[in-house]
Write an enzyme that holds these catalytic residues in place. Structure first.
Site, PDB file in Angstrom:
ATOM      1  N   HIS A 185      -4.471  -0.528   6.041  1.00  0.00           N
ATOM      2  CA  HIS A 185      -3.975   0.284   7.156  1.00  0.00           C
ATOM      3  C   HIS A 185      -4.858   0.199   8.397  1.00  0.00           C
ATOM      4  O   HIS A 185      -5.420   1.190   8.839  1.00  0.00           O
ATOM      5  CB  HIS A 185      -3.739   1.743   6.750  1.00  0.00           C
ATOM      6  CG  HIS A 185      -4.835   2.439   5.986  1.00  0.00           C
ATOM      7  ND1 HIS A 185      -6.163   2.327   6.292  1.00  0.00           N
ATOM      8  CD2 HIS A 185      -4.796   3.276   4.925  1.00  0.00           C
ATOM      9  CE1 HIS A 185      -6.875   3.061   5.471  1.00  0.00           C
ATOM     10  NE2 HIS A 185      -6.071   3.644   4.620  1.00  0.00           N
ATOM     11  N   LYS A 187      -9.657  -0.310  -5.485  1.00  0.00           N
ATOM     12  CA  LYS A 187      -9.638   0.314  -4.167  1.00  0.00           C
ATOM     13  C   LYS A 187     -10.975   0.970  -3.878  1.00  0.00           C
ATOM     14  O   LYS A 187     -11.469   1.768  -4.681  1.00  0.00           O
ATOM     15  CB  LYS A 187      -8.522   1.369  -4.142  1.00  0.00           C
ATOM     16  CG  LYS A 187      -8.379   2.110  -2.832  1.00  0.00           C
ATOM     17  CD  LYS A 187      -7.854   1.200  -1.722  1.00  0.00           C
ATOM     18  CE  LYS A 187      -7.918   1.877  -0.374  1.00  0.00           C
ATOM     19  NZ  LYS A 187      -6.708   2.614  -0.067  1.00  0.00           N
ATOM     20  N   HIS A 235     -10.413   1.171   2.188  1.00  0.00           N
ATOM     21  CA  HIS A 235     -10.179   2.165   3.254  1.00  0.00           C
ATOM     22  C   HIS A 235     -11.374   2.022   4.190  1.00  0.00           C
ATOM     23  O   HIS A 235     -12.467   2.511   3.885  1.00  0.00           O
ATOM     24  CB  HIS A 235     -10.072   3.588   2.688  1.00  0.00           C
ATOM     25  CG  HIS A 235      -9.838   4.608   3.769  1.00  0.00           C
ATOM     26  ND1 HIS A 235      -8.655   5.259   3.933  1.00  0.00           N
ATOM     27  CD2 HIS A 235     -10.649   5.040   4.771  1.00  0.00           C
ATOM     28  CE1 HIS A 235      -8.728   6.069   4.982  1.00  0.00           C
ATOM     29  NE2 HIS A 235      -9.938   5.962   5.510  1.00  0.00           N
ATOM     30  N   ASP A 287       1.432   2.726   3.492  1.00  0.00           N
ATOM     31  CA  ASP A 287       0.557   3.890   3.313  1.00  0.00           C
ATOM     32  C   ASP A 287       1.381   5.169   3.300  1.00  0.00           C
ATOM     33  O   ASP A 287       0.904   6.227   3.732  1.00  0.00           O
ATOM     34  CB  ASP A 287      -0.547   3.938   4.374  1.00  0.00           C
ATOM     35  CG  ASP A 287      -1.623   4.965   4.046  1.00  0.00           C
ATOM     36  OD1 ASP A 287      -1.766   5.316   2.859  1.00  0.00           O
ATOM     37  OD2 ASP A 287      -2.310   5.422   4.981  1.00  0.00           O
ATOM     38  N   HIS A 294       1.400   5.434  -1.752  1.00  0.00           N
ATOM     39  CA  HIS A 294       1.001   6.548  -2.615  1.00  0.00           C
ATOM     40  C   HIS A 294       2.272   7.138  -3.211  1.00  0.00           C
ATOM     41  O   HIS A 294       3.111   7.665  -2.471  1.00  0.00           O
ATOM     42  CB  HIS A 294       0.260   7.628  -1.807  1.00  0.00           C
ATOM     43  CG  HIS A 294      -0.972   7.101  -1.134  1.00  0.00           C
ATOM     44  ND1 HIS A 294      -2.219   7.157  -1.721  1.00  0.00           N
ATOM     45  CD2 HIS A 294      -1.136   6.470   0.055  1.00  0.00           C
ATOM     46  CE1 HIS A 294      -3.098   6.593  -0.903  1.00  0.00           C
ATOM     47  NE2 HIS A 294      -2.467   6.164   0.175  1.00  0.00           N
ATOM     48  N   HIS A 321       0.873  -1.204   0.000  1.00  0.00           N
ATOM     49  CA  HIS A 321       0.000   0.000   0.000  1.00  0.00           C
ATOM     50  C   HIS A 321       0.898   1.238   0.000  1.00  0.00           C
ATOM     51  O   HIS A 321       1.469   1.591   1.030  1.00  0.00           O
ATOM     52  CB  HIS A 321      -0.896   0.009   1.246  1.00  0.00           C
ATOM     53  CG  HIS A 321      -1.842   1.171   1.325  1.00  0.00           C
ATOM     54  ND1 HIS A 321      -3.159   1.025   1.673  1.00  0.00           N
ATOM     55  CD2 HIS A 321      -1.681   2.503   1.110  1.00  0.00           C
ATOM     56  CE1 HIS A 321      -3.760   2.209   1.670  1.00  0.00           C
ATOM     57  NE2 HIS A 321      -2.862   3.136   1.330  1.00  0.00           N
TER      58      HIS A 321
END
Ligand SMILES: NC(=O)N[C@@H](CC(=O)O)C(=O)O
Ligand SMILES: [Zn+2]
Ligand SMILES: [Zn+2]
Length: 348
Positions: free
Chosen positions: A177, A102, A139, A250, A19, A17
């Site tokens: 997360h 996602k 999420h 994350d 970004h 995970h």
């Protein structure tokens, strides 16, 4: 040259995970990820979001163009579920190598405005994913303003995870997360189609970190850090040797001026030192022998991908990450900037 520092050799880990953002940011984020990880699940919450196979393919090429010479790094691409992502796009995405979609409940986190407003609306797309063997990444926070911010993950389990699991028993779901003892317990008790990622910051810190001596925006991410009892439950899950829990940083970069602001952005940047931070957690828990499973084995096993075969070495050798990195025209302040870390990646 021999070193006096104790070392730890691991099968090269992956990040399930991350970004990486886009444009000039890739020149910072991709080298950091690629120096330690062989692969990473790349989150699709760009502006605009990655909602088609073609957009995912083009984004993947931009990431690959930023991989430094001599490193090999495979971005594993994901699509962003909206109320309108057509079930037909799933087969196209699967054929293009996209591994997961996602689910951001609309309004739950950074760049989630295009997210799903009602999970029932996307049932045909979830059915197509289940048929295609595409994973669902979640999420897991409710967005209702009636629910206290610190309770939104636990509420998501009852309101959404349990019905989702019941209605799509063959869909592989990653509860991303996780931050609470409730989520750790839910995942532990669920069947083998449910896994969870855990970040370094949720293993290292409780919510006091956000308020120590004043408000500290670089510790603010979503789901927000919780009480110590939750941190301890996460450490227990991560170091338990259970294959349901695996590494997902994350790492979520934002320009420093957007975090140090009246309405600061959510996200902690950890890609510069992620494996070192996890080593610190496992070392503190007396569980360094469990790090390789969590960081390098259980993720690929859950995704049905081969484990990596090359290795990295960490040394128990103190070092201090810089105060900031360049981030396009802006500055990026990493977690633990200017503060010593006990473990260091020595051969990548
Ligand atoms: N974790 C965060 O606080 N922020 C992430 C989004 C997310 O993963 O929820 C981001 O994209 O900045
Ligand atoms: Zn999230
Ligand atoms: Zn994220």
């Amino acid at each position: 040259m021999s070193t006096a520092h104790p070392t730890l050799s691991l099968t090269r880990p992956d990040d399930w995970h991350i970004h990486l953002r886009d444009g000039a940011a890739l020149a910072t984020t991709v080298p950091h990820a690629a120096q330690q990880f062989a692969r990473a699940i790349v989150m699709p919450n760009l502006k605009p979001p990655v909602t088609t196979a073609a957009l995912a393919q083009a984004y993947k090429e931009r990431i690959l163009a930023a991989v430094p010479q001599g490193l090999s790094f495979e971005p594993l691409m994901t699509l962003y579920l909206t109320d309108n992502l057509a079930p037909e796009e799933i087969a196209r995405a699967k054929a293009a190598g996209v591994v997961a979609c996602k689910l951001y409940p609309a309004g739950a986190t950074t760049n989630s405005d295009h997210g799903v407003t009602d999970i029932r609306k996307i049932y045909p797309t979830l059915e197509a994913m289940q048929r295609a063997g595409m994973l669902l990444l979640v999420h897991g926070e409710v967005t209702s303003s009636d629910i206290d911010l610190f309770d939104r993950e636990a509420a998501f389990i009852d309101q959404h995870m349990i019905p989702l699991r019941r209605d799509f028993p063959e869909l592989k779901i990653v509860f991303e997360h996780i931050t609470t003892k409730e989520a750790a317990q839910y995942v532990e008790d669920s069947d083998s189609h449910t896994g969870a990622t855990i970040t370094a910051q949720h293993l290292l810190y409780n919510r006091n970190a956000i308020f120590t001596g004043g408000i500290r925006p670089h510790y603010y991410c979503l789901p927000v850090l919780k009480r110590e009892v939750h941190r301890q439950a996460l450490v227990k899950a991560a170091t338990s040797g259970s294959p349901k829990f695996f590494l997902g940083t994350d790492s979520a970069p934002h320009a420093a001026q957007l975090k140090e602001a009246a309405t600061g952005c959510a996200g902690c940047y950890t890609a510069h030192a992620a494996i070192e931070m996890y080593a610190e957690v496992f070392d503190n828990a007396g569980a360094l022998d469990k790090l390789e499973g969590f960081a390098s084995f259980y993720g690929p096993d859950f995704y049905n991908l081969p484990r990596n075969t090359d290795r990295i070495t960490l040394a128990r050798q103190s070092w201090t990450p810089p105060e900031a990195f360049a981030f396009g025209e802006a500055e990026l302040k990493p977690l633990r900037s200017g503060e010593a870390l006990p473990w260091k990646l020595v051969t990548a």
